[in-house]
Design a protein around this motif. Structure first.
Motif, PDB file in Angstrom:
ATOM      1  N   ILE B   5       0.841  -1.187   0.000  1.00 65.94           N
ATOM      2  CA  ILE B   5       0.000   0.000   0.000  1.00 65.94           C
ATOM      3  C   ILE B   5       0.884   1.248   0.000  1.00 65.94           C
ATOM      4  O   ILE B   5       1.809   1.354   0.807  1.00 65.94           O
ATOM      5  CB  ILE B   5      -0.925   0.017   1.235  1.00 65.94           C
ATOM      6  N   GLN B   6       0.583   2.152  -0.912  1.00 69.99           N
ATOM      7  CA  GLN B   6       1.334   3.394  -0.986  1.00 69.99           C
ATOM      8  C   GLN B   6       0.373   4.581  -0.886  1.00 69.99           C
ATOM      9  O   GLN B   6      -0.743   4.539  -1.394  1.00 69.99           O
ATOM     10  CB  GLN B   6       2.109   3.498  -2.296  1.00 69.99           C
ATOM     11  N   SER B   7       0.866   5.632  -0.242  1.00 69.46           N
ATOM     12  CA  SER B   7       0.089   6.866  -0.183  1.00 69.46           C
ATOM     13  C   SER B   7       1.022   8.065  -0.179  1.00 69.46           C
ATOM     14  O   SER B   7       2.175   7.955   0.285  1.00 69.46           O
ATOM     15  CB  SER B   7      -0.796   6.889   1.075  1.00 69.46           C
ATOM     16  N   PRO B   8       0.599   9.189  -0.737  1.00 69.29           N
ATOM     17  CA  PRO B   8      -0.614   9.313  -1.532  1.00 69.29           C
ATOM     18  C   PRO B   8      -0.426   8.669  -2.911  1.00 69.29           C
ATOM     19  O   PRO B   8       0.681   8.290  -3.272  1.00 69.29           O
ATOM     20  CB  PRO B   8      -0.762  10.836  -1.655  1.00 69.29           C
ATOM     21  N   ARG B   9      -1.455   8.537  -3.666  1.00 65.45           N
ATOM     22  CA  ARG B   9      -1.345   8.007  -5.019  1.00 65.45           C
ATOM     23  C   ARG B   9      -0.871   9.083  -5.995  1.00 65.45           C
ATOM     24  O   ARG B   9      -0.193   8.778  -6.974  1.00 65.45           O
ATOM     25  CB  ARG B   9      -2.684   7.443  -5.478  1.00 65.45           C
ATOM     26  N   CYS B  23       4.711   4.013   2.588  1.00 63.66           N
ATOM     27  CA  CYS B  23       4.577   2.645   2.078  1.00 63.66           C
ATOM     28  C   CYS B  23       4.317   1.680   3.228  1.00 63.66           C
ATOM     29  O   CYS B  23       4.995   1.726   4.258  1.00 63.66           O
ATOM     30  CB  CYS B  23       5.837   2.223   1.333  1.00 63.66           C
ATOM     31  N   LYS B  24       3.378   0.796   2.989  1.00 61.92           N
ATOM     32  CA  LYS B  24       3.123  -0.310   3.920  1.00 61.92           C
ATOM     33  C   LYS B  24       3.373  -1.601   3.149  1.00 61.92           C
ATOM     34  O   LYS B  24       2.657  -1.894   2.184  1.00 61.92           O
ATOM     35  CB  LYS B  24       1.693  -0.274   4.430  1.00 61.92           C
ATOM     36  N   PRO B  25       4.366  -2.382   3.533  1.00 60.31           N
ATOM     37  CA  PRO B  25       4.675  -3.613   2.791  1.00 60.31           C
ATOM     38  C   PRO B  25       3.644  -4.702   3.058  1.00 60.31           C
ATOM     39  O   PRO B  25       2.817  -4.576   3.955  1.00 60.31           O
ATOM     40  CB  PRO B  25       6.050  -4.018   3.335  1.00 60.31           C
TER      41      PRO B  25
END
Lengths: 115, 116
Positions: B5-9, B23-25
């Motif tokens: 999961i990445q933010s922001p897009r 980033c969340k792996p």
């Protein structure tokens, strides 16, 4: 130094045609790993396949197949009976056993499948 | 299962501003990678972590870039100050460390950064 070359910058075919994407790599390591990723228009990178240097068996997954030839340092990707949804940029990548997890990408091939 | 999961897009900022990408792996993965994608240079590895420890930051373009991984489920890439040439798509990827280079890296959706 490791290097990946995808000589075909862009390919355009009509739906249902077969298409082959070329990948040539350079490495001094005897143990290495090859990958293909797909980047559709939405932008994410999708893993397709991983191949180890000591396994030269070709692989088939549905309409996708991969031809690994150490003698020519090539790892080519063929799509059979292409579909519009196959339109994307495809990347070939290489990591070496001594390369400490560094993944080196080719420049990518933009594949367009026309209806 | 959730992917990376990445933010922001998407991020649009002005030159000189600080930018932080997150980033969340994938849960259970213990290697994390930051890549940058540009038309001119393609996909480049910036830095990677194993078990939250930075292993190789040789790809970080200059001191304006910094990355941290305070725990196994979170990493940041910071640019301060940002410049127009930093405009790119930044990808985070994660993998299992067990056997090293052959582990597949799974990528997040990327953050599209535009610095005006």
């Amino acid at each position: 130094a490791q290097k990946v070359t995808q000589a075909q910058t862009e390919i355009s075919v009509v739906e249902k045609e077969d298409v082959t994407l070329d990948c040539v790599y350079e490495t001094r390591d005897t143990t290495y790993y090859l990958f293909w990723y797909k980047q559709p228009p939405s932008g994410e990178l999708v893993f397709l396949i991983r191949r180890n240097s000591f396994d030269e068996q070709n692989e088939i997954s549905g309409r996708y197949s991969w031809n690994f030839q150490k003698s020519t340092s090539s790892f080519n990707f063929t799509i059979t009976a292409s579909q519009v949804v196959d339109s994307a940029v495809y990347f070939c990548a290489l990591s070496e056993a001594r390369g400490a997890q560094k993944l080196v990408f080719g420049q990518g091939t933009r594949l367009t499948i026309n209806p | 299962d959730a992917g990376v999961i990445q933010s922001p897009r998407h991020e649009v900022t002005e030159m000189g501003q600080e930018v932080t990408l997150r980033c969340k792996p994938i849960s259970g993965h213990n290697s994390l990678f930051w890549y940058r994608q540009t038309m001119m240079r393609g996909l480049e590895l910036l830095i990677y972590f194993n078990n939250n420890v930075p292993i190789d930051d040789s790809g970080m373009p200059e001191d304006r870039f910094s990355a941290k991984m305070p725990n196994a489920s979170f990493s940041t890439l910071k640019i301060q100050p940002s410049e127009p040439r930093d405009s790119a798509v930044y990808f985070c990827a994660s993998s299992l460390l067990w056997t090293g280079p052959q582990e597949t890296q799974y990528f997040g959706p990327g953050t599209r950064l535009l610095v005006l």
